[in-house]
Design a protein around this motif. Structure first.
Motif, mmCIF file in Angstrom:
data_model
loop_
_atom_site.group_PDB
_atom_site.id
_atom_site.type_symbol
_atom_site.label_atom_id
_atom_site.label_comp_id
_atom_site.label_asym_id
_atom_site.label_seq_id
_atom_site.Cartn_x
_atom_site.Cartn_y
_atom_site.Cartn_z
ATOM 1 N N LEU A 229 0.703 -1.349 0.047
ATOM 2 C CA LEU A 229 0.003 0.345 0.040
ATOM 3 C C LEU A 229 1.051 1.785 -0.160
ATOM 4 C CD1 LEU A 229 -2.929 0.952 0.573
ATOM 5 C CD2 LEU A 229 -2.638 0.834 2.527
ATOM 6 N N ARG A 233 1.133 3.960 -2.705
ATOM 7 C CA ARG A 233 0.752 5.658 -1.913
ATOM 8 C C ARG A 233 1.619 6.720 -3.612
ATOM 9 N NH1 ARG A 233 -1.379 4.583 3.765
ATOM 10 N NH2 ARG A 233 -3.480 4.099 3.077
ATOM 11 N N GLU A 250 -7.014 1.974 -4.911
ATOM 12 C CA GLU A 250 -8.263 1.665 -4.056
ATOM 13 C C GLU A 250 -8.343 0.739 -3.973
ATOM 14 O OE1 GLU A 250 -11.300 3.224 -7.450
ATOM 15 O OE2 GLU A 250 -10.854 4.474 -7.436
ATOM 16 N N GLN A 253 -6.412 -0.123 -0.648
ATOM 17 C CA GLN A 253 -6.599 0.947 0.706
ATOM 18 C C GLN A 253 -8.320 -0.228 1.015
ATOM 19 O OE1 GLN A 253 -4.960 5.542 0.250
ATOM 20 N NE2 GLN A 253 -7.138 4.510 -1.428
ATOM 21 N N GLY A 257 -5.469 -0.356 4.316
ATOM 22 C CA GLY A 257 -5.575 1.200 4.872
ATOM 23 C C GLY A 257 -6.300 0.849 5.868
ATOM 24 N N ARG A 259 -8.983 2.708 8.267
ATOM 25 C CA ARG A 259 -10.237 4.013 7.714
ATOM 26 C C ARG A 259 -11.206 3.327 9.124
ATOM 27 N NH1 ARG A 259 -9.918 -1.339 5.659
ATOM 28 N NH2 ARG A 259 -11.838 -3.015 5.853
ATOM 29 N N ALA A 325 -5.288 10.803 5.863
ATOM 30 C CA ALA A 325 -4.359 8.949 5.430
ATOM 31 C C ALA A 325 -2.717 9.494 6.327
ATOM 32 C CB ALA A 325 -4.210 8.537 4.475
#
Length: 325
Positions: A229, A233, A250, A253, A257, A259, A325
């Motif tokens: 990840l 990025r 996407e 994440q 990711g 969240r 983030a």
């Protein structure tokens, strides 16, 4: 002074080898022997030469498994069946500097990954020894178009060893990843090291981004999704218009990711606090206040397991929080 070119550069070690060897098939370089090494491999022979400051070339006899590191006295190449010879090539300073810059931009690259990628770069000619094919790039493209991935990989490997260019390293990583059957973690890790070499050498950001996307693929296959990840990025920042990278980011994440999955308001204490439940456990040693935009400096931030909590609130207060983030 003339000798200054051979002096080691000051500062941190380069993430790419200072020297490499460009190999030739069925060739001998008579003379200049520094001392033979018997019953050895081509990979060990290359490592032996690169480990000696005075070594300028080598000849490896595949039939007798004999290695002949050579100094300045190595002669002109002459035909010799079953022998591989090569001359030492120094890495251009501008390439070493570029690699340092790329490495500094990729904080997620571990030192062990960089070290392993550097080792692979130093001995890649042993993994893909040259053949009599005079145009490996053409041969690689032809083989891939015909579905002969094994030949395409070998020809691309030869080209990579000869030219040491970012595009070749990246293409080799792509071919290796594309040829993996099932869950071959060793092959996926190997492809990741190839991709790192492509990224470190990239002159343009688009090539660097493609290499990072392949590194992310390698990490995903080997259980290192968080590192993948981070690679995506950076790839997205370098090449924001690349739709393939954007879609991969996407997906990564959503899978890896951080969240918010739920939230709760604790009103039992004298001063209420708000807690957001995150998708994975938080690191108690990280100051998560840096990831929040708070309306008041009196508010406190704490991490408890998966809970990210903001204290110092007041009853009846309307609050808008932004997490980055």
């Amino acid at each position: 002074p003339a000798g200054a070119q051979d002096s080691p550069a000051e500062g941190p070690a380069s993430p790419i080898p200072e020297r490499r060897i460009d190999m030739m098939p069925d060739t001998d370089l008579p003379g200049g022997d520094l001392g033979p090494v018997f019953d050895t491999t081509l990979q060990a022979c290359i490592q032996t030469c690169l480990g000696q400051d005075e070594c300028r070339a080598l000849t490896y006899n595949a039939s007798s498994r004999a290695c002949f590191p050579k100094g300045d006295g190595a002669g002109a190449p002459v035909p010799f069946a079953s022998a591989l010879s090569g001359r030492v090539i120094r890495t251009p300073p501008e390439l070493a500097a570029r690699a340092q810059t790329r490495m500094a931009d990729a904080g997620f690259l571990s030192q062990s990954d960089v070290d392993e990628a550097r080792n692979r770069a130093g001995t890649i000619a042993a993994f893909y020894p040259p053949t009599e094919e005079s145009e490996p790039a053409v041969a690689a493209a032809r083989a891939e178009s015909q579905g002969d991935r094994e030949t395409a990989i070998h020809m691309t490997g030869i080209l990579t060893a000869q030219r040491d260019r970012a595009g070749d390293w990246t293409n080799l990583a792509r071919l290796v990843l594309g040829g993996i059957q099932g869950s071959d973690g060793a092959a996926a890790r190997s492809a990741g090291f190839l991709a790192i070499n492509g990224y470190l050498r990239a002159e343009d950001d688009a090539t660097a981004a493609r290499a990072l996307a392949l590194l992310a693929d390698s990490h995903e296959r080997t259980g290192r999704g968080q590192d993948g990840l981070a690679a995506l990025r950076l790839a997205n920042r370098l090449s924001p218009d690349d739709q393939g990278i954007g879609k991969a980011l996407e997906t990564a994440q959503e899978r890896h990711g951080m969240r918010v999955t739920d939230s709760q308001l604790d009103t039992d204490a004298p001063m209420p606090r708000f807690c957001a439940s995150m998708s994975r456990a938080l690191d108690a040693g990280v100051d998560y206040a840096d990831f929040l935009r708070l309306p008041s400096r009196d508010m406190t931030v704490s991490a408890e397991g998966r809970l990210l909590c903001i204290g110092g609130l007041a009853f009846g207060q309307e609050l808008e929080l932004t997490l980055r983030a």
